[in-house]
Design an enzyme around this catalytic site. Structure first.
Site, PDB file in Angstrom:
ATOM      1  N   ASP A  83      90.648  -7.472  80.856  1.00  0.00           N
ATOM      2  CA  ASP A  83      89.665  -8.593  80.755  1.00  0.00           C
ATOM      3  C   ASP A  83      89.864  -9.657  79.804  1.00  0.00           C
ATOM      4  O   ASP A  83      90.198  -9.301  78.638  1.00  0.00           O
ATOM      5  CB  ASP A  83      88.054  -7.994  80.420  1.00  0.00           C
TER       6      ASP A  83
ATOM      7  N   ASP B 137      74.294 -14.251  83.608  1.00  0.00           N
ATOM      8  CA  ASP B 137      73.753 -13.312  82.295  1.00  0.00           C
ATOM      9  C   ASP B 137      72.319 -13.104  82.086  1.00  0.00           C
ATOM     10  O   ASP B 137      71.395 -14.088  82.625  1.00  0.00           O
ATOM     11  CB  ASP B 137      74.037 -14.302  81.152  1.00  0.00           C
TER      12      ASP B 137
END
Length: 345
Positions: free
Chosen positions: A57, A246
């Protein structure tokens, strides 16, 4: 630079022994509920992957992975994972997981560029999960359904903690508030993104901000996201871009919002090409992961990560993530924490 938020009159509600027991119970209870809610099976995950395959990532694209040479592979470089966002999608393909089902794992990482403080450590531990979806699921309503299922597991876990330790009163609202990052910008136009998060979380208690990584009407992003896993450009909530977001909670101890989970519907071929072009990263299409996606050998998916230590920190009403996990901290921070009754492990 490191930072330290100093809560006024902080008084830990649990001693070290109670804290350790609480951590164990929370981790066992929450992951059982998460796997039931999302129909996930547990798999074993790597601590490191080979460099140059596009599997690690990239987070915001500036963090340096911890790396080391492998003697038996001719000193080929391995990288400690930042997270498992791409690895999980490869694993869904390898395990032939059907739509509507998925995997989760304990993800452990080292982020050496992290700014150390109450919410940030060199050591990252989270539940990484990924679930196979259909093309019809690639919409904001499905995203919200999955987020609500995760939040339901959080609500149940908070009640379990209260049953264990009655001095810890439940504070999570029963309903999660959804808002797009552009709507949030318009609501608080004079505030910086982090301050917007604090303001909206203080108002609602628990918030999911949609569209992390997309450019807002002022030309800026609310926050960064790597262009090759979350889809932040496909139209979603109120015709605004983004099928990701989020999950944030209001923390009464620190008197600020804390991010508990980053997640989203993953890129399909079109979104991958669009986002890589936007970021001028089209060269990534030559990497292993990206070739697999472009060759239709990876399933469509939704996934994310949920911070284990942060979740425990929230439930046990702790002021510092170092009260939950063992890590390395600046010596002056350790001394200040001692004076504030913040007992770092």
């Amino acid at each position: 630079m490191s930072y330290l938020i100093k809560p006024k009159n902080y008084n830990p509600l649990l001693d070290l022994k109670q804290t350790e027991l609480g951590i164990k119970q929370i981790k066992e209870f929450f992951q059982l509920n998460l796997s039931s809610e999302l129909r996930l099976r547990r798999v074993t995950a790597p601590l490191f992957v080979l460099k140059g395959m596009g599997i690690n990532d990239d987070l915001n694209g500036i963090e340096r992975p911890v790396s080391f040479p492998i003697k038996d592979l001719g000193d080929a470089q391995a990288e400690v994972v930042h997270s498992l966002a791409k690895w999980k999608r490869l694993t869904l393909a390898d395990y032939h997981i059907e739509p509507g089902y998925g995997i989760y794992t304990d993800m452990n990482a080292i982020r050496s560029d992290e700014e150390l403080g109450n919410l940030h450590s060199l050591y990252v531990d989270q539940w990484d999960w990924e679930r196979v979806i259909t093309n019809e699921d690639r919409n904001v309503n499905f995203l919200k359904e999955i987020v609500n299922r995760i939040y339901a597991a959080m609500i149940r876990t908070e009640y379990m903690v209260y049953e264990m330790y009655p001095q810890i009163k439940p504070c999570l609202p029963q309903k999660l508030h959804f808002i797009h990052s552009e709507e949030l910008r318009q609501l608080y136009p004079d505030l910086e993104p982090k301050c917007r998060e604090h303001a909206i979380c203080q108002k609602y208690g628990a918030v999911f901000i949609i569209g992390i990584g997309c450019k807002l009407s002022d030309g800026k992003k609310h926050d960064g996201r790597a262009p090759d896993y979350d889809d932040y450009t496909t139209k979603g909530l109120n015709d605004l871009p983004g099928l990701n977001g989020d999950l944030l909670l209001w923390d009464n101890v620190l008197q600020r919002s804390i991010e508990l989970s980053s997640m989203g519907i993953r890129v399909d071929k079109e979104a991958l090409q669009r986002q890589l072009k936007e970021e001028k990263e089209e060269k990534r299409l030559e990497l292993y992961f990206h070739k697999r996606l472009m060759n239709d050998t990876l399933p469509l998916s939704i996934g994310g990560g949920i911070g284990q230590s942060r979740l425990c920190m929230f439930y046990l009403r702790k002021a510092h993530i170092g009260e939950i996990q063992a890590s390395i901290w600046p010596e002056d921070m350790r001394k200040e924490c001692e004076e504030l009754e913040i007992h770092l492990i």
